[in-house]
Design an enzyme around this catalytic site. Sequence first.
Site, PDB file in Angstrom:
ATOM      1  N   HIS A 188       3.063   0.227  -1.361  1.00  0.00           N
ATOM      2  CA  HIS A 188       2.148   1.284  -0.933  1.00  0.00           C
ATOM      3  C   HIS A 188       0.717   0.780  -1.022  1.00  0.00           C
ATOM      4  O   HIS A 188       0.289   0.246  -2.044  1.00  0.00           O
ATOM      5  CB  HIS A 188       2.306   2.530  -1.817  1.00  0.00           C
ATOM      6  CG  HIS A 188       1.555   3.717  -1.317  1.00  0.00           C
ATOM      7  ND1 HIS A 188       2.039   4.545  -0.321  1.00  0.00           N
ATOM      8  CD2 HIS A 188       0.339   4.221  -1.647  1.00  0.00           C
ATOM      9  CE1 HIS A 188       1.174   5.508  -0.078  1.00  0.00           C
ATOM     10  NE2 HIS A 188       0.116   5.322  -0.865  1.00  0.00           N
ATOM     11  N   SER A 189      -0.029   0.938   0.069  1.00  0.00           N
ATOM     12  CA  SER A 189      -1.430   0.532   0.154  1.00  0.00           C
ATOM     13  C   SER A 189      -1.547  -0.960  -0.185  1.00  0.00           C
ATOM     14  O   SER A 189      -0.931  -1.784   0.485  1.00  0.00           O
ATOM     15  CB  SER A 189      -2.275   1.418  -0.767  1.00  0.00           C
ATOM     16  OG  SER A 189      -3.637   1.344  -0.417  1.00  0.00           O
ATOM     17  N   MET A 190      -2.303  -1.346  -1.201  1.00  0.00           N
ATOM     18  CA  MET A 190      -2.407  -2.764  -1.545  1.00  0.00           C
ATOM     19  C   MET A 190      -1.032  -3.393  -1.724  1.00  0.00           C
ATOM     20  O   MET A 190      -0.798  -4.550  -1.368  1.00  0.00           O
ATOM     21  CB  MET A 190      -3.228  -2.934  -2.832  1.00  0.00           C
ATOM     22  CG  MET A 190      -3.382  -4.371  -3.297  1.00  0.00           C
ATOM     23  SD  MET A 190      -4.169  -4.520  -4.936  1.00  0.00           S
ATOM     24  CE  MET A 190      -2.760  -4.157  -6.014  1.00  0.00           C
TER      25      MET A 190
END
Length: 254
Positions: free
Chosen positions: A97-99
């Site tokens: 998720h994200s990074m």
Amino acid sequence: MNRPDPADRWTAYRQPRAAALVRLYCFPYAGGSASVYRTWARDLPQEIEVVPVQLPGRESRIRERPLTSMDELVAALDEGLGPQLDRAEPPFAFFGHSMGAIAAFELARRRRDAGRSEPVHLFASAHSAPQVPDPEPPIHDLPNPRFRERLRELNGTPAEVLDHPELMDLVEPLLRADFRINETYEYHPGEPLSAPLTIFGGAEDGEVPRERLAPWSEVTRGASTLRILPGDHFFLTGPARAELLRLIAVDLLA
């Protein structure tokens, strides 16, 4: 005497499942930790073993130096998790998720380039496709007041942390290090992955709109599916959580 698994410090909240058909390694977002995924095993089918990934500088690894570049992070992940991933059974998948989406993608590419096993499925959540430049100005080196103001705007750091100056003093170096990883990442073109790819996004995510998610399909030769769920950038912890897990299970066990 049994030697400890070198991957042990890289994982947490793991509940081994001897009969699992696939292991799902879950990579956290900037400032996040393995605890984000600690309840996923409870709500996913028994055929899926959830392996939350614990990065340096948080929770059980609080005394370790946070990493500050994507190259450094991916090399460390490969060294730490590699022996476990190299085992033939069961196959593994990545969720980030994200990074964490970029970390999972680059770890998959590193393994592919070394002629080692790739994930059987990659889930990229709430991050622009790696080849799409980020239009937002970096925040990792902003002065203290503005940095904390931006954290509040992004809605990923709990208010009780942001409102507690002493606590923020403790966690701010980790947050800055993680944002630096994300904001200084540079994509280098390469051969597409072979794994199927599922891309998740939040319908109200102002940071990563749909048009920045769709180009993920270009980084794999496998099938790709874009799924937009209700919620903002952190839809994985909101009302959309149950649907997110249902869709992950569908893709892994189809």
